[in-house]
Enzyme design. Structure first.
Site, PDB file in Angstrom:
ATOM      1  CG  ASN A 104       7.346  -1.918 -12.297  1.00  0.00           C
ATOM      2  OD1 ASN A 104       8.139  -2.560 -12.988  1.00  0.00           O
ATOM      3  ND2 ASN A 104       6.785  -2.407 -11.211  1.00  0.00           N
ATOM      4  CE  LYS A 107       3.347  -3.953 -11.613  1.00  0.00           C
ATOM      5  NZ  LYS A 107       2.122  -4.271 -10.861  1.00  0.00           N
ATOM      6  CG  HIS A 131       6.888  -3.712  -6.838  1.00  0.00           C
ATOM      7  ND1 HIS A 131       5.870  -4.637  -6.879  1.00  0.00           N
ATOM      8  CD2 HIS A 131       6.452  -2.626  -7.524  1.00  0.00           C
ATOM      9  CE1 HIS A 131       4.869  -4.132  -7.585  1.00  0.00           C
ATOM     10  NE2 HIS A 131       5.196  -2.916  -7.984  1.00  0.00           N
ATOM     11  CD  GLU A 146       3.712  -6.999  -8.974  1.00  0.00           C
ATOM     12  OE1 GLU A 146       2.616  -6.563  -9.352  1.00  0.00           O
ATOM     13  OE2 GLU A 146       4.759  -6.908  -9.666  1.00  0.00           O
ATOM     14  CD  GLU A 172       4.396  -1.037  -4.424  1.00  0.00           C
ATOM     15  OE1 GLU A 172       4.218  -0.972  -5.642  1.00  0.00           O
ATOM     16  OE2 GLU A 172       4.970  -1.985  -3.873  1.00  0.00           O
ATOM     17  N   GLY A 200      -2.807  -3.360  -9.649  1.00  0.00           N
ATOM     18  CA  GLY A 200      -3.309  -4.260 -10.677  1.00  0.00           C
ATOM     19  C   GLY A 200      -4.766  -4.650 -10.502  1.00  0.00           C
ATOM     20  CB  SER A 241      -4.946   1.122 -10.046  1.00  0.00           C
ATOM     21  OG  SER A 241      -4.845  -0.282  -9.923  1.00  0.00           O
TER      22      SER A 241
END
Length: 253
Positions: free
Chosen positions: A11, A13, A97, A99, A168, A174, A212
Site C-alpha cells: 500500500n 498510501k 483502512h 487511516e 492491522e 507507521g 510495520s
C-alpha cells in the site's frame, strides 16, 4: 488441507510518482517471476497512478486501489467507483483502512456498503480491521475486531471468494512497532473463528497482517498458521525490501 491464497500487498498510501511506478514496479515484476513460494504480489498505488502501475505490472503483479466510493456512478465529485477500478485494470480494493476510519470517519456501516459494491464488481475487497492502543490495553481488542469483521462483512451475501481480511493494529501502523508473531497469530485465529460463526468458508479466506511489516520481522509473522500474507506500508516503497518480504513467505504443503 485447504490451500489459501498467499498475498503480499504493498500500500503506497499518498506516495508515488510516474518515475517510481516505472522503476519500482518494473523491478518487482522481474523479481516476482522468480518467486517459488506461490505468493501473489499486489501493488496498491494512489488512484492517479493505477494506469502506470498496470502498464508496468505486465500481468505478473496484481494491482489494487486504495479506496472507492459507496456509489457506482453519479454526481460525486472526486470519487471513483469499484467499476471504474475494475475498468482500469485493478483486481483488489482496500476497504476500511485505519487511516480511512481515523482521518475520514469511515464507519463499519460505510465499509459494509463499499464491500458489497466491490464484490458485486467481481473485485476482491481487502477489508481492514484493527484496534487502537487504548482498546488493546483495556482488554477489548478482540471484541473490537470481531465487531468490525461482523459489521463490515455483513453484506457479502455469499461472495466470500472475493474477500480478504487484513488485521492491522492501529498502534503499529507507521510507528515502527509491530505485534509479536504470537499476538498477531492469536488475533488471526480469532478472526477466522468469527468468520466461521458467520457461515463463511473461514479456512478458505486469506488473512493478512499489516502493521510495520519489514524484512526483519516478516519471516516470523508469515510462519504462523493463520497468517496468509502481509499488507505492507512504507517498506513497499523500497523495491528490494518489498521483494525480500515476499521471499520470506515459506512454501506450504
Amino acid at each position: 488441507m485447504v490451500m489459501r491464497r498467499k498475498i503480499v500487498a504493498g500500500n503506497w498510501k499518498m506516495n508515488g510518482s510516474k518515475d517510481l511506478s516505472e522503476k519500482l514496479v518494473g523491478y518487482v515484476r522481474t523479481e516476482a517471476g522468480s518467486l517459488d513460494n506461490g505468493v501473489e504480489v499486489v501493488i496498491i498505488p494512489p488512484a492517479i497512478y493505477i494506469r502506470d502501475v498496470v502498464g508496468q505490472a505486465g500481468g505478473a503483479v496484481s494491482v489494487g486501489v486504495q479506496n472507492v466510493g459507496q456509489w457506482q456512478s453519479g454526481a460525486y465529485t472526486g470519487e471513483i467507483s469499484s467499476e471504474m477500478a475494475k475498468d482500469s485494470g485493478c483486481d483488489y480494493v482496500l476497504v476500511g483502512h485505519s487511516e480511512r476510519r481515523q482521518i475520514f470517519g469511515e464507519t463499519d456501516e460505510l465499509v459494509a456498503e463499499k464491500v458489497a459494491l466491490v464484490v458485486a464488481s467481481g473485485l476482491t475487497a481487502i477489508v481492514c480491521v484493527g484496534e487502537t492502543l487504548e482498546e488493546r490495553e483495556s482488554g477489548s481488542a478482540e471484541s473490537v475486531v470481531e465487531s468490525q469483521v461482523r459489521q463490515g462483512l455483513s453484506a457479502v451475501s455469499g461472495a466470500w471468494k472475493n474477500v480478504v481480511v487484513a488485521y492491522e493494529p492501529v498502534w503499529a501502523i507507521g510507528t515502527g512497532k509491530t505485534a509479536t508473531a504470537e499476538d498477531a497469530q492469536a488475533m488471526h485465529a480469532s478472526i477466522r473463528t468469527v468468520l466461521k460463526e458467520m457461515g463463511a468458508p473461514a479456512e478458505e479466506i486469506s488473512l493478512l497482517y499489516g502493521g510495520s511489516v519489514k524484512a526483519d520481522n516478516a519471516a516470523a509473522l508469515f510462519a504462523e498458521p493463520d497468517i496468509d500474507g502481509g499488507l505492507i506500508g512504507g517498506a513497499s516503497l523500497v523495491a528490494e525490501e518489498f521483494i525480500s518480504i515476499c521471499r520470506y513467505f515459506p512454501a506450504r504443503s
